[in-house]
Design an enzyme around this catalytic site. Structure first.
Site, short mmCIF file in Angstrom:
data_model
loop_
_atom_site.label_atom_id
_atom_site.label_comp_id
_atom_site.label_asym_id
_atom_site.label_seq_id
_atom_site.Cartn_x
_atom_site.Cartn_y
_atom_site.Cartn_z
N SER A 33 -16.24 -0.29 -41.76
CA SER A 33 -15.52 -0.76 -40.58
C SER A 33 -16.12 -2.07 -40.08
O SER A 33 -16.07 -3.08 -40.78
CB SER A 33 -15.52 0.34 -39.51
N ASP A 60 -4.76 4.76 -42.32
CA ASP A 60 -5.62 4.10 -41.33
C ASP A 60 -4.77 3.25 -40.38
O ASP A 60 -4.11 2.29 -40.82
CB ASP A 60 -6.63 3.21 -42.07
N HIS A 120 -9.11 6.26 -40.78
CA HIS A 120 -10.24 5.33 -40.70
C HIS A 120 -11.56 6.01 -41.08
O HIS A 120 -12.54 5.34 -41.40
CB HIS A 120 -10.34 4.76 -39.28
#
Length: 205
Positions: free
Chosen positions: A104, A154, A185
């Site tokens: 991320s 996601d 995610h």
């Protein structure tokens, strides 16, 4: 430990030339990805810094203006800052073969370092990344390789973001493999397998 301007964890190599640079997501810290790094490579050295930007108390590697909207001037400044840390830590701990592993926000700063040409990683594994810079410099990334592991469900790092990032890297000559996991995610077991298999392929290539 604290050095070179960062709080970080360092785990020495167990007879491997490889070092994994572990870059956590928003709200993580220098301990978050240590188990993942060890699962990827039982013998590699692990270098894991904590992001220096705080968002409501949550550590990050650079500032954002809103969800999915990055402060690109800060991205550049923080990428340069982190790259300098990696170079200083590599000298201190005698690291040379460095592969970045980011999740991320950590994947985004790793991508920025690559796109700015600040470090030539041996490889990079980017979990759930987005495009960190809308107009990165026109440099060559020939002989650089990365795995992008995206989540098909996601809502944050969606397919538009993933495709745009892979295009930016490929246009500059990087060898990019993209896998899409049946996930959002969050990371799942398939991410671990994909990353481990891809790392093994680096040793063969």
């Amino acid at each position: 430990m604290n050095a070179f301007g960062f709080t970080y964890q360092f785990v020495p190599s167990r007879s491997s030339a490889r070092a994994l640079l572990l870059l956590h997501g928003t709200g993580g810290d220098e301990n978050d990805l240590l188990p993942l790094g060890r699962a990827f490579d039982e013998t590699a050295a692990l270098l894991s810094p904590r992001g220096r930007v705080l968002e409501n108390g949550a550590p990050r590697f650079f500032r954002r203006l809103a969800e999915g909207v990055f402060d690109e001037a800060d991205v550049i400044a923080r990428a340069e800052e982190l790259a300098q840390f990696v170079q200083d830590a590599a000298r201190e701990h005698r690291l040379s073969d460095i592969t970045a592993v980011g999740y991320s926000n950590g994947a985004n700063i790793a991508s920025a370092i690559m796109l700015l040409g600040l470090i030539k990683f041996s490889g990079a594994i980017l979990f759930r990344p987005m495009v960190p810079l809308s107009q990165p410099p026109e440099i060559t990334l020939r002989d650089q390789r990365a795995l992008i592991s995206a989540g098909g469900l996601d809502p944050i790092a969606n397919s538009v973001q993933v495709n745009a990032l892979s295009d930016l890297l490929r246009e500059r000559g990087a060898d990019i493999e993209v896998v899409t996991q049946p996930a959002g995610h969050e990371l799942i077991e398939a991410d671990l397998k994909s990353g481990r298999d891809w790392l093994a392929s680096l040793a063969i290539a």
